[in-house]
Design a protein around this motif. Structure first.
Motif, mmCIF file in Angstrom:
data_model
loop_
_atom_site.group_PDB
_atom_site.id
_atom_site.type_symbol
_atom_site.label_atom_id
_atom_site.label_comp_id
_atom_site.label_asym_id
_atom_site.label_seq_id
_atom_site.Cartn_x
_atom_site.Cartn_y
_atom_site.Cartn_z
ATOM 1 N N UNK A 9 0.815 -1.217 0.000
ATOM 2 C CA UNK A 9 0.000 0.000 0.000
ATOM 3 C C UNK A 9 0.848 1.266 0.000
ATOM 4 N N UNK A 10 1.873 1.285 0.852
ATOM 5 C CA UNK A 10 2.645 2.516 1.067
ATOM 6 C C UNK A 10 3.980 2.539 0.346
ATOM 7 N N UNK A 11 4.420 1.385 -0.175
ATOM 8 C CA UNK A 11 5.707 1.320 -0.866
ATOM 9 C C UNK A 11 6.899 1.235 0.062
ATOM 10 N N UNK A 167 15.062 -3.881 -3.452
ATOM 11 C CA UNK A 167 15.438 -3.323 -2.162
ATOM 12 C C UNK A 167 15.314 -1.821 -2.018
ATOM 13 N N UNK A 168 14.529 -1.188 -2.876
ATOM 14 C CA UNK A 168 14.351 0.261 -2.788
ATOM 15 C C UNK A 168 12.981 0.607 -2.215
ATOM 16 N N UNK A 169 12.792 1.869 -1.868
ATOM 17 C CA UNK A 169 11.491 2.360 -1.429
ATOM 18 C C UNK A 169 10.772 2.978 -2.624
ATOM 19 N N UNK A 170 9.488 2.634 -2.768
ATOM 20 C CA UNK A 170 8.648 3.298 -3.757
ATOM 21 C C UNK A 170 7.965 4.462 -3.056
ATOM 22 N N UNK A 171 7.893 5.582 -3.722
ATOM 23 C CA UNK A 171 7.345 6.759 -3.043
ATOM 24 C C UNK A 171 6.818 7.745 -4.070
ATOM 25 N N UNK A 172 6.322 8.867 -3.556
ATOM 26 C CA UNK A 172 5.858 9.961 -4.399
ATOM 27 C C UNK A 172 6.932 11.025 -4.518
ATOM 28 N N UNK A 235 19.495 0.437 1.990
ATOM 29 C CA UNK A 235 19.169 0.120 0.598
ATOM 30 C C UNK A 235 20.446 -0.041 -0.226
ATOM 31 N N UNK A 236 20.455 -1.012 -1.142
ATOM 32 C CA UNK A 236 19.415 -1.998 -1.405
ATOM 33 C C UNK A 236 19.633 -3.331 -0.677
ATOM 34 N N UNK A 237 20.571 -3.361 0.286
ATOM 35 C CA UNK A 237 20.963 -4.632 0.916
ATOM 36 C C UNK A 237 20.112 -4.987 2.132
ATOM 37 N N UNK A 238 19.759 -3.985 2.948
ATOM 38 C CA UNK A 238 18.944 -4.183 4.140
ATOM 39 C C UNK A 238 19.510 -5.273 5.043
#
Length: 378
Positions: A9-11, A167-172, A235-238
């Protein structure tokens, strides 16, 4: 059991780093907050919402789309607070700010009587988002990296949500003039902070400006790799439990070689994020736009350009986040044309100069070092 719901939902990966977890903790541990929420008198928001509320004397409680997207409560596809996610965190949607376009009107302020008449509040953006805007990254595939204590890397992926599988964040990015644009983002914890560590803790340098000369003075055949996982790898390893490691030291490794490895670690980490962005988006990187104090390190900029295999455009202003918010405001009010960001100019452009074979060897060595670091601390 809500990790998948939150991510889809939030990325964002479920984490206490974001405001949602902090809100949940406050409601569970601060009786006055829970009582205020039950009475409909509690405001839960981001810093921009608090600033807008304060500047308007409590008349407006608003945040912009970019900051809303970082709360871990915002539905990126629908563009509104997510009832299911808010319920999972125990947050009442009624407590959250009204989400307003990034270039919208957030109210008016006279700064507590300081100004002779109220002025409109426009141009509200998250830190990295504002820098992306100021860098002119308004089209799909355009990316920027802000070099500070850490580093924020963002790529504009256009007007459709892109879910990351690397391993990335999706966002606006923002919503301006009624149009929503999305980004992929990765954050590096230790960028400029690596140089601070060299100075304050190891005492290998007296100031960050020494790093460039030491890098050029180091043995070019040195294959020392330093992975600055002081607080794990993001990111992107976490790999949150990873610890800092050094690889490839020999008897001939000296101060210059060690400093060079530390400086290169900044570029390698940003390369990892950019590489993941290209994989996720399917968009080739034509140019990386950069800003921040460490961009004055000529060796670092050349090495970064060599790794990403594209030109580096260095912003002429180190404070692009503030400039981006100011320009968004000015454009909304008709003071500037939108292309103001394109004509501002750059302090310099660095072209890649490394051979393909050398680049491949260096990247392979770095990836082996990262893999070994994670395995060592597993």
């Amino acid at each position: 059991g809500v990790a998948d719901l939150v991510r889809d939902t939030t990325g964002l990966v479920l984490s206490p780093y974001y405001p949602a977890g902090k809100m949940a903790w406050t409601l569970a541990n601060v009786p006055a907050a829970a009582e205020a929420a039950a009475a409909g008198e509690l405001c839960l928001g981001t810093i921009d919402a608090w600033v807008a509320w304060t500047l308007t004397g409590g008349a407006e409680f608003r945040c912009d789309w970019s900051n809303a997207s970082r709360t871990q409560l915002f539905d990126l596809r629908r563009g509104c607070w997510s009832e299911p996610v808010c319920e999972a965190f125990g947050v009442d949607v009624a407590c959250l700010p009204q989400v307003t376009d990034s270039d919208g009107l957030f109210g008016t302020t006279d700064l507590g009587g300081f100004l002779p008449a109220p002025v409109p509040i426009h141009g509200v953006l998250g830190d990295s988002h504002a820098a992306l805007f100021a860098q002119g990254c308004h089209s799909r595939g355009m990316a920027k990296a802000t070099y500070g204590t850490g580093s924020s890397v963002m790529m504009n992926v256009g007007d459709e949500f892109v879910a990351s599988s690397h391993g990335l964040s999706s966002s606006l990015a923002w919503r301006m003039d009624g149009v929503t644009e999305y980004v992929l983002e990765g954050n590096v914890s230790y960028a400029g902070a690596v140089k601070t560590w060299l100075r304050d803790d190891l005492e290998l340098i007296n100031n960050p400006e020494e790093v460039t000369d030491l890098c050029y003075a180091a043995n070019p055949a040195s294959r020392v790799y330093f992975v600055p996982a002081f607080t794990g790898l993001g990111a992107p390893h976490w790999a949150s439990d990873a610890e800092g490691c050094v690889f490839g030291m020999t008897r001939t490794t000296g101060r210059a070689e060690f400093v060079k490895a530390a400086d290169e670690s900044i570029a390698y980490q940003i390369f990892d994020v950019i590489d993941a962005m290209v994989e996720d988006s399917g968009a080739a990187l034509a140019e990386l736009r950069v800003d921040g104090g460490p961009t004055r390190d000529a060796y670092l900029m050349q090495f970064e350009s060599d790794l990403v295999g594209s030109p580096i455009r260095i912003a002429s202003n180190d404070e692009m986040s503030g400039l981006g918010a100011a320009w968004a405001c000015g454009i909304a009010l008709g003071m500037y044309r939108r292309d103001v960001v394109d004509v501002y100019g750059a302090r310099g452009i660095v072209e890649p100069a490394m051979t393909a074979d050398e680049r491949a060897k260096k990247i392979a060595g770095w990836r082996h070092a990262v893999k070994s670091t994670i395995a060592y601390t597993a």
